[in-house]
Design an enzyme around this catalytic site. Structure first.
Site, PDB file in Angstrom:
ATOM      1  N   HIS A   1      -6.937 -13.104  -7.715  1.00 25.85           N
ATOM      2  CA  HIS A   1      -7.740 -12.062  -7.058  1.00 25.85           C
ATOM      3  C   HIS A   1      -9.116 -12.056  -7.715  1.00 25.85           C
ATOM      4  O   HIS A   1      -9.242 -12.352  -8.899  1.00 25.85           O
ATOM      5  CB  HIS A   1      -7.039 -10.709  -7.225  1.00 25.85           C
ATOM      6  CG  HIS A   1      -7.517  -9.659  -6.275  1.00 25.85           C
ATOM      7  ND1 HIS A   1      -8.762  -9.083  -6.372  1.00 25.85           N
ATOM      8  CD2 HIS A   1      -6.929  -9.082  -5.197  1.00 25.85           C
ATOM      9  CE1 HIS A   1      -8.913  -8.193  -5.393  1.00 25.85           C
ATOM     10  NE2 HIS A   1      -7.811  -8.176  -4.655  1.00 25.85           N
TER      11      HIS A   1
ATOM     12  N   LYS B   1       0.854  -1.197   0.000  1.00 23.58           N
ATOM     13  CA  LYS B   1       0.000   0.000   0.000  1.00 23.58           C
ATOM     14  C   LYS B   1       0.885   1.240   0.000  1.00 23.58           C
ATOM     15  O   LYS B   1       1.949   1.214   0.601  1.00 23.58           O
ATOM     16  CB  LYS B   1      -0.905   0.001   1.233  1.00 23.58           C
ATOM     17  CG  LYS B   1      -1.846  -1.185   1.341  1.00 23.58           C
ATOM     18  CD  LYS B   1      -3.032  -1.063   0.423  1.00 23.58           C
ATOM     19  CE  LYS B   1      -3.877  -2.337   0.456  1.00 23.58           C
ATOM     20  NZ  LYS B   1      -5.102  -2.271  -0.335  1.00 23.58           N
TER      21      LYS B   1
HETATM   22  C1  3PG Z   1      -6.929  -6.952  -1.274  1.00 19.70           C
HETATM   23  O1  3PG Z   1      -6.280  -7.077  -2.306  1.00 19.70           O
HETATM   24  O2  3PG Z   1      -7.520  -7.889  -0.742  1.00 19.70           O
HETATM   25  C2  3PG Z   1      -7.055  -5.587  -0.662  1.00 19.70           C
HETATM   26  O3  3PG Z   1      -6.238  -4.691  -1.317  1.00 19.70           O
HETATM   27  C3  3PG Z   1      -6.821  -5.631   0.820  1.00 19.70           C
HETATM   28  O4  3PG Z   1      -6.367  -4.423   1.346  1.00 19.70           O
HETATM   29  P1  3PG Z   1      -6.544  -4.101   2.897  1.00 19.70           P
HETATM   30  O5  3PG Z   1      -5.932  -5.191   3.693  1.00 19.70           O
HETATM   31  O6  3PG Z   1      -5.861  -2.762   3.107  1.00 19.70           O
HETATM   32  O7  3PG Z   1      -8.008  -3.987   3.140  1.00 19.70           O
END
Ligand code: 3PG
Length: 409
Positions: A266, A150
């Site tokens: 994903h 992030k």
């Molecule tokens: C994912 O790919 O699952 C999200 O980007 C999770 O991000 P987070 O842990 O900050 O909610």
């Protein structure tokens, strides 16, 4: 022979049919609603085609074998799915095709998809699966613990790799690109893979074994090229956004002999299909398709512990689908991700068990002492839950976990 798609009570031979369960909302009675689906998706249409012979109907016609409450079960003969080409697009065009738009139905949701052996065997299935991922990471029992770098977009390759380094030093086994990051100008895939690969090598020399999933989601004609680029630059794992890329993109990667690393899947965009309880396609069906297409790990949700909408019974069903016997193909690793932090891990692991990859982006990067401390706190939370100890108790002598709990609980 009379053309009749209703075969209520008939026992279908599971090796000879693709069997689907649909939830239906309609002013029609449930038997008629099921009939409409079966005729539309096999040999019928809104009229009785004069070209539809008894012979064609008896060989290729779908059968409504159960219609009770708001659920119908329909079997499609395997011959409807035969031939050299067609694949998952063909399966979906039949079992999840026109039916969603039929005006006579107010809502239809494909809840379950049961494939016979002869269909499953046409697909690669996971190359690594749960056991393979555990072997790669030399982590035989505990859950995998990861992060998502992030902010999800914006970091240049060096800063991106620095994040991975800190996460690895904190003890994480996994990290990954986020679903929206692919090859943007601020962080081109080649440079990012290079930087991360150097970092993972360095971490390994320092005693920290870790893999990172690089997102190569792109157009069908470019995805194998993107995989090659990533692999040539040392990628240890690849990632696809399976719903925006398409199941066939995942399958193309899984079947390509040069792709010898695990595939992280994903599910971005799934909510458009899965969230409406009266219409769409369940995550259970998506899980089945990802597993046969050759994904090694799939996001299935956080059992209510995170930021995303959840239905725990559906997530448990997905876990079963990824891990139950499916004609000998490998088990896929369930991934829990989205709004997780150390304070929710105990509850999550009560439902997930140990065969899970737990990931936190904000729950690592938002730790008041930074990435390394955030990673340590996640590892501590997982270690605690693995031993059946509450996070609060474990935090008494684990500073990073204590700070995380103070921040988020
Ligand atoms: C994912 O790919 O699952 C999200 O980007 C999770 O991000 P987070 O842990 O900050 O909610």
């Amino acid at each position: 022979m009379t053309i009749d798609y209703l075969a209520l009570g008939e026992e279908l031979e599971p090796e000879e049919y693709v069997i689907c369960e649909y939830r239906v909302k309609s002013d029609l009675d449930i038997e008629t609603a099921g009939y409409r689906i079966a005729e539309e998706e096999s040999t019928g249409t809104w009229t009785h085609p004069t070209t539809l012979s008894d012979d064609i109907f008896s060989k290729y016609g779908a059968k409504v074998v159960k219609a009770e409450g708001d659920m119908v079960t329909i079997g499609y003969p395997i011959v409807d799915f035969s031939g050299e080409i067609g694949g998952i697009p063909q399966i979906l065009s039949i079992v999840a095709g026109n039916l969603f738009g039929l005006d006579s139905l107010k809502g239809v949701r494909l809840e379950e998809l049961q494939l016979p052996r002869v269909v499953v065997e046409r697909y690669p299935g996971p190359q690594f699966g749960i056991e393979g991922l555990r072997d790669v990471l030399d982590r035989p029992e505990k859950p995998l613990v990861g992060t998502i770098v992030k902010p999800k977009i914006g970091l240049p390759p060096k800063e991106f790799a620095d994040y991975v380094y800190e996460a690895g030093r904190g003890g994480l086994t996994n990290s990954k690109d986020d679903e929206t990051l692919v090859d943007q100008d601020f962080c081109p895939l080649e440079d990012r893979v290079n930087s991360v690969s150097e970092t993972l090598d360095r971490l390994e020399e320092e005693g920290h074994l870790m893999i990172h999933a690089h997102n190569i989601s792109t157009s069908a004609h470019e995805i194998l090229e993107a995989a090659d680029l990533a692999l040539e630059n040392g990628a240890r794992q690849l990632m696809v956004d399976v719903l925006t890329v398409g199941f066939s993109g995942l399958q193309a990667l899984a079947e390509d002999p040069s792709v010898d690393v695990p595939l992280h899947v994903h599910r971005a965009m799934h909510g458009a299909l899965t969230r409406n309880p009266e219409h769409g396609i369940s995550m259970a069906v998506i899980s089945t398709l990802c597993r046969i297409a050759g994904g090694d790990a799939l996001h299935i949700g956080t059992y209510g512990a995170g930021k995303m909408h959840a239905d725990i019974s559906h997530e448990l069903r997905c876990k079963d689908i990824l891990t139950q016997d499916m004609y000998g193909i490998k088990k896929m690793m369930p991934v829990s991700s989205g709004g997780l932090h150390p304070g929710v891990i105990f509850d999550l692991m009560e439902k997930s068990g140990n065969d899970v990859q737990i990931q936190a982006g904000g729950g690592v990067s938002g730790h008041p002492k930074g990435i390394r401390a955030g990673a340590k706190a996640m590892v501590q939370a997982v270690d605690a839950a693995y031993q059946g100890i509450s996070a609060e108790e474990y935090a008494e002598d684990h500073e990073e976990l204590r700070l995380a709990l103070e921040t988020w609980m």
